[in-house]
Design a protein around this motif. Structure first.
Motif, PDB file in Angstrom:
ATOM      1  N   THR A  23       1.764  -5.268   7.822  1.00 12.83           N
ATOM      2  CA  THR A  23       1.033  -6.306   8.379  1.00 12.83           C
ATOM      3  C   THR A  23      -0.076  -5.648   9.357  1.00 12.83           C
ATOM      4  N   GLY A  24      -1.382  -6.010   9.206  1.00 17.46           N
ATOM      5  CA  GLY A  24      -2.224  -5.799  10.154  1.00 17.46           C
ATOM      6  C   GLY A  24      -3.215  -7.102  10.772  1.00 17.46           C
ATOM      7  N   THR A  25      -4.210  -7.046  11.066  1.00 10.79           N
ATOM      8  CA  THR A  25      -5.224  -8.051  11.347  1.00 10.79           C
ATOM      9  C   THR A  25      -6.632  -8.123  10.620  1.00 10.79           C
ATOM     10  N   ASN A  26      -7.290  -8.906  11.071  1.00  9.89           N
ATOM     11  CA  ASN A  26      -8.564  -8.932  10.281  1.00  9.89           C
ATOM     12  C   ASN A  26      -9.543  -7.640  11.146  1.00  9.89           C
ATOM     13  N   SER A  27      -8.908  -6.969  11.962  1.00  6.29           N
ATOM     14  CA  SER A  27      -9.678  -5.842  12.240  1.00  6.29           C
ATOM     15  C   SER A  27      -9.363  -4.670  11.852  1.00  6.29           C
ATOM     16  N   ASP A  28      -8.273  -4.435  11.141  1.00  4.61           N
ATOM     17  CA  ASP A  28      -8.085  -3.248  10.502  1.00  4.61           C
ATOM     18  C   ASP A  28      -7.583  -3.488   8.829  1.00  4.61           C
ATOM     19  N   VAL A  29      -6.223  -3.744   8.605  1.00  4.07           N
ATOM     20  CA  VAL A  29      -6.161  -3.995   7.300  1.00  4.07           C
ATOM     21  C   VAL A  29      -7.144  -4.756   6.567  1.00  4.07           C
ATOM     22  N   ALA A  86      13.252   7.712   1.363  1.00  4.63           N
ATOM     23  CA  ALA A  86      12.694   8.763   2.324  1.00  4.63           C
ATOM     24  C   ALA A  86      12.101   7.306   3.248  1.00  4.63           C
ATOM     25  N   ASP A  87      11.356   8.024   4.417  1.00 11.67           N
ATOM     26  CA  ASP A  87      10.610   6.909   5.099  1.00 11.67           C
ATOM     27  C   ASP A  87       9.096   6.876   4.682  1.00 11.67           C
ATOM     28  N   TYR A  88       8.729   5.452   4.662  1.00  6.61           N
ATOM     29  CA  TYR A  88       7.314   5.264   4.288  1.00  6.61           C
ATOM     30  C   TYR A  88       6.581   4.681   5.231  1.00  6.61           C
ATOM     31  N   TYR A  89       5.331   5.065   5.494  1.00  4.56           N
ATOM     32  CA  TYR A  89       4.278   5.016   6.477  1.00  4.56           C
ATOM     33  C   TYR A  89       3.174   4.409   6.042  1.00  4.56           C
ATOM     34  N   CYS A  90       2.533   3.176   6.357  1.00  9.19           N
ATOM     35  CA  CYS A  90       1.067   2.734   6.068  1.00  9.19           C
ATOM     36  C   CYS A  90       0.415   3.249   7.209  1.00  9.19           C
ATOM     37  N   SER A  91      -0.901   3.265   6.760  1.00  9.91           N
ATOM     38  CA  SER A  91      -1.910   3.483   7.820  1.00  9.91           C
ATOM     39  C   SER A  91      -3.362   2.548   7.459  1.00  9.91           C
ATOM     40  N   SER A  92      -4.174   2.490   8.178  1.00 11.47           N
ATOM     41  CA  SER A  92      -5.428   1.670   8.251  1.00 11.47           C
ATOM     42  C   SER A  92      -6.331   2.235   9.204  1.00 11.47           C
ATOM     43  N   TYR A  93      -7.679   2.222   8.455  1.00 14.32           N
ATOM     44  CA  TYR A  93      -8.910   2.380   9.516  1.00 14.32           C
ATOM     45  C   TYR A  93      -9.025   0.900  10.259  1.00 14.32           C
ATOM     46  N   ALA A  94      -9.575   1.391  11.528  1.00 12.70           N
ATOM     47  CA  ALA A  94      -9.635   0.183  12.492  1.00 12.70           C
ATOM     48  C   ALA A  94     -10.970   0.362  13.232  1.00 12.70           C
TER      49      ALA A  94
END
Lengths: 109, 128
Positions: A23-29, A86-94
């Motif tokens: 979960t992010g914001t309307n500035s990233d995800v 495993a570990d899972y990471y999400c990423s998003s351009y912001a």
């Protein structure tokens, strides 16, 4: 800017389906389709599993899928296998910045 | 086959600088960018910055602006990341990774998504 929010843990039995949220914001995800997911096994470098929300690099099993709704992205792993633990990471351009989630430890019971 | 091979472990004192390298092979260096990501012990991933290997344009995470510098040497297909004024909380594994570039009407730009090939990581320990 805060990191993206992921649940710290998730689990499932072999063959089951598990979904991990980010979960992010309307500035990233919510602002673009540059959302990726990475898998990391202990003491290994991360591996790209999903990019641009739902695209799979060659070699990644189609058991892994990605989606997004509003400010929340999701990674779904179907037909769980032991090696998915495993570990899972999400990423998003912001906008001139890249954010990562805090990571989710996926346990295969 | 595409490879990113990083330099060896470093031990530094607080206040010092460190410069890490990431030697690439198996692809045309200037058709992709290079990004740097770090991971403190037991912690998550943190983006540091990236460089457009085609034109040298860089961008940095807010926590690293003014303290990190990413450069490339196209003659050796190698990227570098220098971090200055080291603190104990800079102790981490530092990874380089490859990312895509896109040719547009305005030039070649970074595609800010999908770090597809990663180096093996370099452990940097900052301790007095």
């Amino acid at each position: 800017q805060s990191a993206l929010t992921q649940p710290p843990s998730a689990s499932g039995s072999p063959g089951q389906t598990v979904t991990i949220s980010c979960t992010g914001t309307n500035s990233d995800v919510g602002a673009n389709n540059y959302v990726s997911w990475y898998q990391q096994h202990p003491d290994k470098a991360p591996k790209l599993m999903i990019y641009e929300v739902s695209k799979r690099p060659s070699g990644v099993p189609d058991r892994f899928s990605g989606s997004k709704s509003g400010n929340t992205a999701s990674l779904t792993v179907s037909g769980l296998q032991a090696e998915d633990e495993a570990d899972y990471y999400c990423s998003s351009y912001a906008g001139s910045n890249m954010l990562f989630g805090g990571g989710t430890k996926l346990t295969v019971l | 086959q595409v490879h990113l091979v990083q330099s060896g472990p470093e031990v530094k004192k607080p206040g010092a600088s460190v410069k890490l390298s990431c030697k690439t092979s198996g692809y045309s260096f200037t058709t992709y960018g290079i990004t740097w990501v770090r991971q403190a012990p037991g912690q998550g991933l943190e983006w540091m910055g990236w460089i457009n290997s085609n034109n040298g344009i860089t961008d940095y995470g807010w926590n690293f602006q003014g303290r990190a510098t990413v450069t490339t040497d196209t003659s050796t297909s190698t990227a570098y990341m220098e971090l200055r004024s080291l603190r104990s909380d800079d102790t981490a594994v530092y990874y380089c990774a490859r990312l895509g570039l896109l040719k547009t009407l305005f030039g070649v730009v970074i595609i800010p998504d999908g770090f597809d090939i990663w180096g093996q990581g370099t452990m940097v320990t900052v301790s007095s």
